[in-house]
Design a protein around this motif. Structure first.
Motif, mmCIF file in Angstrom:
data_model
loop_
_atom_site.group_PDB
_atom_site.id
_atom_site.type_symbol
_atom_site.label_atom_id
_atom_site.label_comp_id
_atom_site.label_asym_id
_atom_site.label_seq_id
_atom_site.Cartn_x
_atom_site.Cartn_y
_atom_site.Cartn_z
ATOM 1 N N GLY A 1 6.229 -9.255 0.197
ATOM 2 C CA GLY A 1 7.144 -8.363 0.895
ATOM 3 C C GLY A 1 8.588 -8.703 0.551
ATOM 4 O O GLY A 1 8.857 -9.471 -0.379
ATOM 5 N N THR B 1 9.347 -7.249 -4.870
ATOM 6 C CA THR B 1 8.991 -8.350 -3.961
ATOM 7 C C THR B 1 9.375 -9.686 -4.602
ATOM 8 O O THR B 1 9.233 -9.864 -5.813
ATOM 9 C CB THR B 1 7.483 -8.360 -3.628
ATOM 10 N N LYS C 1 0.734 -7.689 4.552
ATOM 11 C CA LYS C 1 1.943 -6.944 4.908
ATOM 12 C C LYS C 1 1.672 -5.445 4.956
ATOM 13 O O LYS C 1 0.935 -4.925 4.107
ATOM 14 C CB LYS C 1 3.035 -7.218 3.870
ATOM 15 N N ALA D 1 5.633 -3.114 1.302
ATOM 16 C CA ALA D 1 4.373 -3.793 0.984
ATOM 17 C C ALA D 1 3.515 -2.923 0.077
ATOM 18 O O ALA D 1 3.786 -1.731 -0.091
ATOM 19 C CB ALA D 1 3.613 -4.075 2.284
ATOM 20 N N MET E 1 6.091 -4.861 7.440
ATOM 21 C CA MET E 1 7.001 -4.966 6.304
ATOM 22 C C MET E 1 7.718 -3.627 6.102
ATOM 23 O O MET E 1 7.982 -3.175 4.993
ATOM 24 C CB MET E 1 6.209 -5.420 5.056
#
Ligand code: URA
Length: 426
Positions: A86, A117, A201, A206, A239
């Protein structure tokens, strides 16, 4: 056996046999099945799915493509955590030493960031001197000395997944539940941890954008772990907005150290403690409570030992980006949304992440957040500070933050905060 018949079978929605799965994973690892054939098969799996027997066999075949690690010589039970990834997710940094301070050993094999990410190893490499690459003997030594180790997985661990993950990344086939579950669990089972806590997440930042998909992914991974004898539990966590107040490598290390010092943002502290309790329970350890270990300095002690044991200087100043630009609130009201994906893309464009796996990252680049959803803001007040060494990137990062739902300010009458922990699967 040949690749084309395996691809055709999945294309036509047939179940793959154990023999087909074993063959295709082995032949792909050896280079006999070509990348273009494996990408066609990955797309067929993304579109047509796999049942639990197929996922389990696929995972097992990826484990058998490499070596398995063994921590049974350690005097403590082992417990590990894995996040599906995330924005601002620095939890591994305070969590590993915290769990070590409470009595479990934490062998944490981590990865680098790709796309929006962040990656745990990129974050820790912003600490001067810190080394991600350890031999197996060095890894065991750090575990014995500090109780926790965070390092790169060796090339011998699930090599089929290494190849396949890189291929999925460039063929639009990452977001398939069977492929994500088998990718994560093959590495975790091969790593040999006794207990595993998954942080799945959910939200814009996510892989899983909605709760139902995340629940299916969590149930699949927990099932794979338990069948392999690993005591596995999953928390499903939000997330939709970034975690904490920073996204970027050195910025996130700074925030993690604040948590270890007993401070830090409330959401990071809440999730770190919740995951630590799950990891300890899954390993059957009933020692010190994580909240106490954050307060009494013992988690910080383990952090300092862990960083120093890997060549890092825990007292060194962290890198700071050469240039900053502040983004202010365009209106007064309640900040009703700060989109995790938009912030992640902005941090990536500023230089915190990489587009290809061989690209370098900037240690100081990223986004600092001054207000989180639910906060009252006044027009003109700083909302975000963007950091980079290469100021020509500011406009491109600001474009991501100008997307319609990136930052929303309203009167806030119907604003409801999203809980951080959405569900638990065991
Ligand atoms: N992390 C992994 O290791 N594999 C995936 O497929 C997705 C996230």
């Amino acid at each position: 056996m040949d690749a084309i018949s395996v691809i055709r079978a999945k294309r036509d929605r047939a179940e793959l046999t154990d023999a087909q799965i074993d063959w295709v994973i082995d032949a792909y690892t050896r280079g006999e099945v070509a990348d273009e054939q494996m990408s066609a098969l990955a797309m067929a799996i993304l579109l047509n799915g796999m049942n639990l027997r197929e996922i389990s066999r696929w995972t097992d075949a990826m484990i058998r493509s490499g070596v398995r690690m063994d921590f049974s010589s350690l005097p403590l039970p082992t417990s590990d955590k894995h996040s599906t990834g995330g924005v601002g997710d620095k939890i591994t940094l305070p969590l590993a030493p915290l769990v070590a301070a409470c009595g479990a050993a934490v062998p944490q094999l981590s990865g680098r960031g790709l796309g929006h990410t962040g990656g745990t190893l990129d974050k820790l490499e912003s600490i001067p001197g810190w080394r991600a690459l350890l031999s197996n003997d060095e890894m065991m030594q750090v575990l014995r000395d500090a109780g926790a180790v965070i390092c790169a997985a060796g090339d011998g661990l699930a090599p089929a997944d290494k190849k396949l993950y890189a291929l999925r990344d460039v063929t639009g086939t990452v977001e398939a539940i069977p492929l994500i579950a088998s990718s994560i669990m093959s590495k975790k089972i091969a790593e040999g941890t006794g207990a595993l806590v998954l942080d799945v997440k959910v939200g814009s930042g996510a892989f899983m954008k909605n709760l139902a998909d995340a629940q299916e992914l969590a149930r699949t991974m927990v099932g794979l772990g338990k069948n392999a004898g690993v005591n596995t539990v999953a928390l499903l966590t939000d997330m939709g907005t970034p975690l904490g107040l920073t996204a970027g490598n050195a910025l996130e290390v700074r925030e993690s150290v604040e948590v270890l010092a007993g401070g830090g943002p409330a959401d990071v502290v809440e999730l770190t403690i919740a995951l630590a309790r799950e990891m300890l329970a899954a390993a059957g350890v009933t020692g010190k409570d994580p909240e106490t270990a954050l307060r009494d300095g013992s988690a910080m002690d383990h952090w300092r030992r862990m960083i120093a044991a890997q060549g890092g200087d825990p007292d060194a100043a962290l890198p700071v980006a050469r240039e900053q630009q502040v983004l202010t609130a365009p209106a007064s009201g309640v900040l009703t949304g700060l989109d995790a994906y938009a912030v992640g893309v902005a941090a990536w464009r500023l230089g915190a992440g990489r587009a290809r796996k061989e690209d370098p990252v900037q240690a100081g680049a990223g986004v600092e957040i001054h207000a989180k959803p639910g906060a009252h803001v006044t027009a003109g007040q700083p909302l975000l500070t963007l950091h980079t060494d290469t100021p020509e990137r500011f406009d491109y990062a600001l474009e991501a933050l100008a997307a319609p739902d990136a930052i929303t300010i309203a009167d806030g009458a119907d604003f409801k905060p999203t809980p951080l922990i959405l569900d638990r699967v065991s």
